[in-house]
Design an enzyme around this catalytic site. Structure first.
Site, PDB file in Angstrom:
ATOM      1  N   TRP A 101       0.817  -1.213   0.000  1.00 46.15           N
ATOM      2  CA  TRP A 101       0.000   0.000   0.000  1.00 46.15           C
ATOM      3  C   TRP A 101       0.847   1.258   0.000  1.00 46.15           C
ATOM      4  CZ3 TRP A 101      -4.346  -0.877  -1.979  1.00 46.15           C
ATOM      5  CH2 TRP A 101      -5.026  -2.078  -1.728  1.00 46.15           C
ATOM      6  N   ASP A 176      -0.875   6.482   6.698  1.00 45.59           N
ATOM      7  CA  ASP A 176      -1.976   5.601   6.329  1.00 45.59           C
ATOM      8  C   ASP A 176      -2.066   4.555   7.438  1.00 45.59           C
ATOM      9  OD1 ASP A 176      -3.680   3.678   5.353  1.00 45.59           O
ATOM     10  OD2 ASP A 176      -2.570   3.316   3.481  1.00 45.59           O
ATOM     11  N   LYS A 200     -11.119  -2.078   7.893  1.00 49.54           N
ATOM     12  CA  LYS A 200     -10.218  -3.034   8.547  1.00 49.54           C
ATOM     13  C   LYS A 200     -10.506  -3.076  10.046  1.00 49.54           C
ATOM     14  CE  LYS A 200      -7.892  -3.466   4.567  1.00 49.54           C
ATOM     15  NZ  LYS A 200      -7.249  -2.359   3.976  1.00 49.54           N
TER      16      LYS A 200
HETATM   17  C1  LIG Z   1      -6.778  -1.914   2.555  1.00 53.85           C
HETATM   18  C2  LIG Z   1      -5.755  -0.863   2.567  1.00 53.85           C
HETATM   19  C3  LIG Z   1      -5.769   0.210   1.655  1.00 53.85           C
HETATM   20  C4  LIG Z   1      -6.796   0.313   0.551  1.00 53.85           C
HETATM   21  O1  LIG Z   1      -7.985   0.775   1.072  1.00 53.85           O
HETATM   22  P1  LIG Z   1      -9.243   1.192   0.138  1.00 53.85           P
HETATM   23  O2  LIG Z   1     -10.194   1.708   1.164  1.00 53.85           O
HETATM   24  O3  LIG Z   1      -9.706  -0.053  -0.541  1.00 53.85           O
HETATM   25  O4  LIG Z   1      -8.804   2.227  -0.806  1.00 53.85           O
HETATM   26  C5  LIG Z   1      -4.807   1.182   1.787  1.00 53.85           C
HETATM   27  N1  LIG Z   1      -3.874   1.127   2.749  1.00 53.85           N
HETATM   28  C6  LIG Z   1      -3.811   0.107   3.631  1.00 53.85           C
HETATM   29  C7  LIG Z   1      -2.752   0.100   4.675  1.00 53.85           C
HETATM   30  C8  LIG Z   1      -4.754  -0.911   3.568  1.00 53.85           C
HETATM   31  O5  LIG Z   1      -4.689  -1.928   4.450  1.00 53.85           O
END
Ligand SMILES: *Cc1c(COP(=O)(O)O)cnc(C)c1O
Length: 365
Positions: A101, A176, A200
């Protein structure tokens, strides 16, 4: 019957908030309708919206300098909005690459290079196409004039997690936190912006929670459409346009549950216990189960491990499923097994997995 859910995201949600939603589903309070049928400008929804914000502020001790924002477009849209708002042409931003990511975040910023400044990789721990560790502070090649430094606190696919906050001096720090947001308390004041897709660890898909420092938001570019500016979201208490009301309602339910079971200190203690149990089992049976991740980089949210062969891994996943445990297949980029053990997964659930692992090894080892 509900299963033990080890899905990576969307992921399992704790039962009490789901039951609360079930109870309130057809009629919210005495309003005669579901919360998702309410106007986002009405007093019923407004109370839910503000309760979600104030619960998060309370649980994380969010200082007055920061706003809590609800946004859409997933973590992916953040990958674009961040450079659009904060990476002025002529400037450069640092990206710390520790997994899939963070690579996507960097490539999305680079894709905007005709409109924004330079996105520069300040470190990568990639080797042979995979990531098995978090870098040390002295490996970071940081630019003290960077517009911001961006990193990923937990690497969902590779199962690694930062256990310290990178030191970036006076450069605004952006994280993030999609896959480990509120796995424990963190020092919000260290961040100019922290964001997480809810699916998540704090809710269903459809909403991103962002905690943003007010002066950083104000420093953002102004020559953008309103919809693309953090300042618009902040100025309108995340009600500039219709927010994902039902997702935010679920976030409210989940945060209320977190508070009820003792807040983030209790959640953290649970998560540490879960990690001890699961990694303890992997280490105790290391002639059969192998963690590819360096010990000090291990994630408490996504636990990745291998078995002696791919055939045994497939058998493991199938037999676990028959034993009511789902979502254990590793990401296709990594293979093996991945148990995503977010806040909704209990210590008892982990004990069930460990018991299964012991039996499986006995039968197949
Ligand atoms: C799942 C995930 C994403 C992607 O998320 P979306 O909401 O599908 O855009 C980005 N960063 C991390 C760390 C993730 O686990």
């Amino acid at each position: 019957m509900r299963v033990i859910n080890f899905n990576a995201g969307p992921a399992g949600l704790p039962l009490p908030p789901l039951e609360r939603a079930q109870k309130e589903f057809l009629e919210f309070g005495k309003s005669g309708m579901s919360i998702m049928e309410h106007s986002h400008r009405g007093k019923d929804y407004d109370a839910v919206h503000n309760e979600a914000i104030s619960l998060l502020r309370e649980l994380l001790d969010v200082p007055e300098t920061h706003d809590v924002l609800f946004m859409q477009g997933g973590a992916h849209l953040q990958f674009s909005l961040i450079p659009l708002n904060f990476l002025m042409p002529g400037k450069s931003a640092d990206y710390l690459t520790t997994g899939h990511w963070s690579k996507v975040a960097l490539s999305e910023a680079k894709a905007l290079s005709a409109m924004v400044g330079t996105a520069r990789e300040a470190v990568t721990t990639e080797h042979d196409g995979v990531f098995t560790r978090i870098p040390k502070q002295d490996e970071l090649e940081l630019d003290s004039n960077a517009a911001y430094a961006h990193y990923t606190t937990n690497n969902t696919i590779f199962g690694t997690q930062w256990h310290t906050i990178p030191e970036v001096g006076n450069v605004p720090l952006i994280a993030d936190m999609s896959s480990d947001f509120i796995w424990k308390k963190f020092d919000v004041s260290k961040y100019a912006l922290a964001y997480a897709g809810a699916q998540k660890n704090i809710g269903p898909s459809g909403v991103v929670v962002a905690i943003a420092r007010k002066d950083f938001v104000e420093s953002g570019r102004t020559d953008l459409s309103k919809t693309l500016k953090y300042s618009t979201v902040a100025k309108n208490n995340s009600l500039f346009n219709t927010p994902p009301t039902f997702s935010i309602y679920m976030v409210r339910n989940i945060l209320a549950w977190v508070k009820e079971i003792g807040g983030l200190d209790a959640i953290h203690a649970r998560n540490l216990k879960k990690g001890e149990l699961l990694y303890g089992a992997i280490d105790a049976m290391s002639d059969f189960y192998k963690s590819p991740v360096e010990k000090d980089s291990r994630s408490y949210m996504n636990v990745v491990f291998r078995l002696p062969s791919q055939a045994l891994e497939e058998k493991f996943v199938a037999e676990a499923k028959a034993a009511n445990m789902v979502g254990l297949k590793g990401h296709r980029a990594v293979g093996g097994i991945r148990a995503s053990v977010y806040n909704a997964v209990s210590v008892e659930n982990i004990q069930s997995l460990v018991d299964f692992m012991e039996k499986f090894k006995k039968a197949n080892g």
